[in-house]
Design a protein around this motif. Structure first.
Motif, short mmCIF file in Angstrom:
data_model
loop_
_atom_site.label_atom_id
_atom_site.label_comp_id
_atom_site.label_asym_id
_atom_site.label_seq_id
_atom_site.Cartn_x
_atom_site.Cartn_y
_atom_site.Cartn_z
N THR A 347 55.61 30.04 45.06
CA THR A 347 54.87 29.04 45.20
C THR A 347 54.07 28.76 46.64
O THR A 347 53.03 28.58 46.97
N ILE A 348 54.95 29.24 47.74
CA ILE A 348 54.54 29.15 48.95
C ILE A 348 53.61 30.26 49.27
O ILE A 348 52.56 30.22 49.91
N THR A 349 53.81 31.34 48.53
CA THR A 349 52.70 32.65 48.66
C THR A 349 51.74 32.32 47.95
O THR A 349 50.46 32.77 48.27
N LEU A 350 51.55 31.82 46.84
CA LEU A 350 50.44 31.39 45.64
C LEU A 350 49.10 31.04 46.23
O LEU A 350 48.19 31.52 46.22
N ILE A 351 49.14 29.82 46.92
CA ILE A 351 48.10 29.19 47.46
C ILE A 351 47.28 30.07 48.42
O ILE A 351 46.10 30.45 48.05
N PRO A 352 47.81 30.54 49.53
CA PRO A 352 46.91 31.39 50.42
C PRO A 352 46.43 32.85 49.43
O PRO A 352 45.29 33.14 49.95
N PHE A 353 47.29 33.34 48.82
CA PHE A 353 47.13 34.52 47.85
C PHE A 353 45.83 34.06 47.05
O PHE A 353 44.73 34.99 46.86
N CYS A 354 45.93 33.25 46.27
CA CYS A 354 44.97 32.78 45.28
C CYS A 354 43.52 32.36 45.76
O CYS A 354 42.51 33.15 45.61
N VAL A 355 43.43 31.63 46.79
CA VAL A 355 42.14 31.40 47.50
C VAL A 355 41.63 32.46 48.23
O VAL A 355 40.30 32.65 48.12
N SER A 356 42.56 33.41 48.68
CA SER A 356 41.77 34.51 49.47
C SER A 356 41.43 35.65 48.52
O SER A 356 40.43 36.23 48.82
N ALA A 357 42.08 35.75 47.38
CA ALA A 357 41.81 36.61 46.40
C ALA A 357 40.26 36.37 45.72
O ALA A 357 39.56 37.11 45.63
N TYR A 358 40.20 34.94 45.29
CA TYR A 358 39.15 34.47 44.91
C TYR A 358 37.84 34.62 45.76
O TYR A 358 36.71 35.20 45.50
N SER A 359 38.14 34.26 47.05
CA SER A 359 37.02 34.49 48.05
C SER A 359 36.71 36.13 47.95
O SER A 359 35.50 36.35 48.19
N SER A 360 37.59 36.87 48.19
CA SER A 360 37.34 38.49 48.01
C SER A 360 36.73 38.93 46.98
O SER A 360 35.59 39.74 47.21
N GLU A 361 36.78 38.47 45.98
CA GLU A 361 36.17 38.68 44.67
C GLU A 361 34.82 38.01 44.38
O GLU A 361 34.13 38.31 43.51
N ASN A 362 34.46 37.15 45.18
CA ASN A 362 33.39 36.09 44.90
C ASN A 362 32.51 35.92 46.02
O ASN A 362 31.92 34.78 46.10
N GLY A 363 32.34 37.04 46.76
CA GLY A 363 31.29 36.92 47.76
C GLY A 363 31.47 35.95 49.05
O GLY A 363 30.68 35.79 49.78
N GLY A 364 32.82 35.74 49.22
CA GLY A 364 33.29 35.04 50.36
C GLY A 364 32.62 33.71 50.34
O GLY A 364 32.11 32.86 51.37
#
Length: 620
Positions: A347-364
């Motif tokens: 849970t602690i890892t998931l929030i920064p991981f998900c938003v950063s992965a989305y940003s990386s895959e969707n043009g920042g």
């Protein structure tokens, strides 16, 4: 089990102080980067001790070991990543924000050292622009944590007395590999990758397995001697030294001796050292984003750097008490329920991981900006031209009988496009030099590149195409002005060809990337193309202007080159006498640059068009 040792906690303080002050360019801490190597020794000692003692007592559990490491490392790391993400949301351009996203999730997956290693190339952002670059060391440590218990468990099952010999063998192999990489000019492999770094952690493990059996007097002597050696390394080493390699043995061995001496002194056990050692992990996590932020906003005066040091320790203390301590309490409340602890870590890892992965895959999150910028995909396409065409000796198909040679580094690629996209025809050969050396491969830009330049230079001047050439063009970024060596370089090229040589001076470059300049301009309400172009003038590279003027004087004074060499001022053609350079096309608003100094394809075409108007003879 390993009991808490004040001396090791004090050693953590020395390590983190040296790293932080080095990164903030503090005098007398030019070798502070060795603090990371000291951390590695500490980690190796502690991890080996934990694993070995649990194996001996038959209480070792892989799940418990990995979970303990995760509970120690991940909470503060996740919060750091999330805070950096939220902060950078407000000002990073989409391309940079997309890159940040990739760096965040690679840090949380503990593979950032591999990512940073893979990103190394000529166009790579400088270290001071990578917000989480320091997590490479956490990734190396985590990878070591994953493998060490597996190795020790297997050896323990086969022959538990052999673990010492196995670690000695690994130490020799890893150290040899590190030295080989450094001596073979593969310092990035030696710096970032676990196989060439593990010897430092393995040495810590060997210290645990081989206790010193000496009296207190000798322990005290070794204690203070090791402190002196580590302090000397911190003061005397600098970033130009080959690292890690053999030199790293100095602070690493000293750290090993310090731990082996097992002595508490006022140096390591005083309250200040103990407090800093306690918060050292959080200080390490937060200090580097502060360094990058100050560089990003141009706040590099001594007063700001001093404030940055203070802020790093304040943030580290806050993180320790609010994040590290509180998460420890939460895990204690969960008791021995492993599945609950795992769920909490995920849970602690998931929030920064998900938003950063989305940003990386969707043009920042490009929608944050109400205007068009170059996307990371656009920049990648522009860069790709340099690796595809720039690495070819024949970059374009033969379309004429005239034999043309173009000499230069990546900026020579810019010139190639400028010429060929505006009608230059012939049999073109491109002799690529290197960004490490100015004067077309002759002059090293820094002392550490002295060995790189001669092979590049001799390969270029001995290319057969020079002998057969009808016309030679020479253009690079003139990174280092050295007119004395320019004569030697130019004379060497002249001795190899009968062709007329056109030396193209530096074009305008900038102190920030084109995308950052446009973003800053928009933030200051300078929104039209004309406004942006005017605003960009504050980012002109002044040394390039001086070099251009000096080159004009040089060729005017040296009459011996008349008839054989023509100097063309790219900057005069591009900007005019009033230095009115254009960052954006005033007709279609497209970018002329994709970074701080390289043309987009449209920028090359535009420069070539102006070159054709000013010097039509070179296109005939």
């Amino acid at each position: 089990m390993i009991n808490f040792r004040k001396d090791i906690n004090g050693l953590r303080a020395l390590a983190v102080i040296s790293v932080v002050l080095y990164h903030f360019d503090t005098p007398f801490f030019s070798g502070g980067f060795s603090g990371v190597d000291i951390f590695f020794v500490i980690s190796g000692f502690l991890m080996t001790g934990i694993i070995h003692s649990r194996l001996d007592s038959e209480s070792f559990s892989f799940i418990k070991f990995y979970l303990d490491r995760a509970k120690r490392i991940i909470p503060a790391l996740s919060v750091t990543c999330l805070l950096v993400f939220i902060t950078c949301w407000f000002f990073l351009t989409p391309a940079d924000f997309e890159t940040l996203g990739r760096h965040i999730y690679s840090s949380l997956l503990f593979i950032s050292n591999i990512i940073y290693f893979q990103e190394i190339n000529y166009f790579d952002a400088s270290a001071s622009q990578k917000w989480l670059l320091h997590t490479w060391s956490l990734s190396v440590e985590w990878q070591f944590y994953m493998l060490l218990p597996v190795l020790m468990f297997i050896v323990h099952k086969i022959n538990k007395k052999a673990i010492n010999n196995v670690l000695q063998f690994l130490f020799i192999i890893s150290l040899t590999l590190s030295i080989y990489f450094v001596e073979s000019n593969k310092s990035s492999e030696a710096f970032y990758l676990l196989p060439a770094r593990s010897w430092e952690m393995v040495l810590g493990g060997l210290v645990y397995l081989n206790k010193l059996n000496i009296n207190k007097t000798y322990r005290i002597i070794l204690h203070y001697l090791s402190i002196f050696i580590m302090a000397s390394a911190i003061v005397l080493l600098d970033k130009n030294d080959q690292w890690p390699g053999l030199l790293a043995l100095i602070p690493v061995s000293a750290a090993a001796v310090f731990i082996a001496s097992c002595h508490d002194s006022w140096v390591s056990s005083n309250p200040i050292s103990q407090f800093i050692g306690k918060i050292s992990y959080s200080v390490y996590l937060f200090h580097w984003p502060v360094v990058v932020a100050l560089n990003y906003f141009g706040l590099t005066e001594p007063l700001f750097l001093f404030a940055g040091v203070i802020l790093s320790f304040i943030l580290g203390a806050i993180s320790y008490y609010l994040i590290e301590n509180n998460t420890k309490k939460v895990f204690n409340k969960l008791g021995q329920h492993t599945y609950k602890e795992i769920a909490a870590i995920v849970t602690i890892t998931l929030i920064p991981f998900c938003v950063s992965a989305y940003s990386s895959e969707n043009g920042g999150f490009a929608s944050r900006f109400p205007y068009a910028l170059l996307t990371s995909e656009d920049i990648a396409k522009e860069r790709a031209r340099y690796w595809v065409d720039g690495d070819k000796e024949k970059p374009v198909p033969v379309n004429g009988n005239k034999k043309i040679v173009i000499v230069g580094n990546s900026h020579g690629v810019d010139l190639t496009y400028a010429l060929t996209e505006n009608g230059l025809k012939g049999d073109i050969t491109y002799l690529r030099t290197t960004s490490y050396c100015s004067n077309f491969g002759f002059t090293p830009n820094y002392p550490q590149y002295e060995d790189k330049c001669p092979p590049v230079f001799h390969k270029a001047i001995n290319n057969k195409s020079l002998m057969d050439a009808d016309t030679v063009f020479m253009h690079d970024d003139w990174a280092k002005e050295d007119l004395l060596n320019l004569r030697q370089s130019l004379n060497a090229y002249l001795s190899k060809t009968k062709a007329h040589i056109y030396v193209i001076g530096p074009k305008m470059t900038y102190t920030k990337s084109a995308v950052d300049i446009v973003a800053n301009s928009m933030n200051e309400k300078q929104t039209t193309v004309e406004m942006v172009n005017e605003y960009s003038k504050k980012y002109y590279s002044r040394p390039k202007i001086k070099t251009n003027n000096d080159l004009k004087d040089f060729f005017s004074e040296h009459k011996e080159y008349a008839g054989r060499v023509t100097y063309i001022s790219a900057m005069d053609i591009q900007c005019g006498s009033n230095y009115d350079c254009k960052l954006l096309d005033e007709h279609d608003k497209s970018f002329y640059y994709f970074d701080a100094g390289h043309f987009t394809l449209n920028g090359s075409k535009n420069f070539g068009l102006m070159l054709r108007k000013s010097n039509p003879e070179i296109f005939q």
